[in-house]
Write a protein that holds these residues in place. Sequence first.
Motif, PDB file in Angstrom:
ATOM      1  N   PHE A 177      71.926  36.645  83.072  1.00  0.00           N
ATOM      2  CA  PHE A 177      72.570  36.597  81.809  1.00  0.00           C
ATOM      3  C   PHE A 177      71.938  35.512  81.055  1.00  0.00           C
ATOM      4  N   LEU A 178      71.519  34.315  81.479  1.00  0.00           N
ATOM      5  CA  LEU A 178      70.612  33.373  80.709  1.00  0.00           C
ATOM      6  C   LEU A 178      69.378  33.901  80.512  1.00  0.00           C
ATOM      7  N   VAL A 179      68.696  34.449  81.104  1.00  0.00           N
ATOM      8  CA  VAL A 179      67.426  34.995  81.007  1.00  0.00           C
ATOM      9  C   VAL A 179      67.571  35.867  79.650  1.00  0.00           C
ATOM     10  N   PHE A 180      68.777  36.731  79.846  1.00  0.00           N
ATOM     11  CA  PHE A 180      68.936  37.815  78.657  1.00  0.00           C
ATOM     12  C   PHE A 180      68.887  37.075  77.299  1.00  0.00           C
ATOM     13  N   MET A 181      69.841  36.018  77.402  1.00  0.00           N
ATOM     14  CA  MET A 181      70.106  35.363  76.230  1.00  0.00           C
ATOM     15  C   MET A 181      68.792  34.582  75.691  1.00  0.00           C
ATOM     16  N   GLN A 182      68.000  34.455  76.281  1.00  0.00           N
ATOM     17  CA  GLN A 182      66.877  33.662  75.533  1.00  0.00           C
ATOM     18  C   GLN A 182      65.854  34.366  74.697  1.00  0.00           C
ATOM     19  N   GLU A 183      65.654  33.599  73.552  1.00  0.00           N
ATOM     20  CA  GLU A 183      64.906  34.173  72.438  1.00  0.00           C
ATOM     21  C   GLU A 183      63.253  34.059  72.694  1.00  0.00           C
TER      22      GLU A 183
END
Length: 311
Positions: A177-183
């Motif tokens: 999820f944290l990877v998914f949220m990175q720009e």
Amino acid sequence: MNRKRCVAVVFVVLLISLGGSGLWLLGAGRGTQGGPAALNEAIELAGGYLTRQCGEDGRFVYVANLDPNVPVADEYNIVRHAGAIYAMATCQQHAAQTDRREAMLRAVAFLKREGVAPVPGHEDLLGVWSRREISHVGRPVYVNLGGVGVGLIALMSVEKVEPGTTSLDDLRRLGRFLVFMQEPSGNFYSTYDPSQGGRTDAGHSLYYPGEAALGLMMLYEYDPQPIWLDTAARAMAYLARRRADQTTVEADHWALLATARLLPVYDQCRQPPATREELLRHAAQICESILAERPEIPEDAVEHGSMTDDG
């Protein structure tokens, strides 16, 4: 005087005590020099408070007024709930206690039961959801970046003292999820809000990137997949670049904690997004800004040693 005790404040004091040495401690006595004995006493007092404030359902008494006749708001912050778990697990590493262990595991069960759930349309991801039924705030259900960051920090900390409490699959789904949220810049979206179509920048907090990076670094130490390290490194590189020309920067202690775990393994990054010197300079900026704003408090005041005017 309308005085309150708050779980969020206690867990910060506890973590500072666990990480410090030779500190002057609030509550250790007016004008009393700190040291190992005073630190140990502060750790146990703070850890004991968190243990006593954890109910049978695993929920903490979030705010308690020292005057029982004064009502307090019903609001509950799932991010700070996770932070309290982080503090309790860190305290268990310092000195294990059965009652604290049981309270910590109840709090973990509450976090998983009331907060951790899949992200619709992304079943390989887990979020830490803020729900009206728990927060008592009118906003629709959402996930903020800090909630998943601190949630992962909490669960990884518990794994150190109670291995197997959380499955590796669930830990990885939180990490994804944290990877998914990175720009692409290395910054993160702040919120996942289904009512707003998914990832948004609403509700930004300066602490979120550091919290996310620290959670990923702790996951990388446990599950050394390059994606966790690379994502954390890009986050710290982004902050270092954004703050490079600033004279004073925010007191981003989460970024310091993440950097401390990142630097020893930085040569394992597949494509280092910044130089080691840039990361060190950023950490020094934060430390220097904190020290520059430290107030002058008389030695005989109970607030002596505090980094803020109000103690």
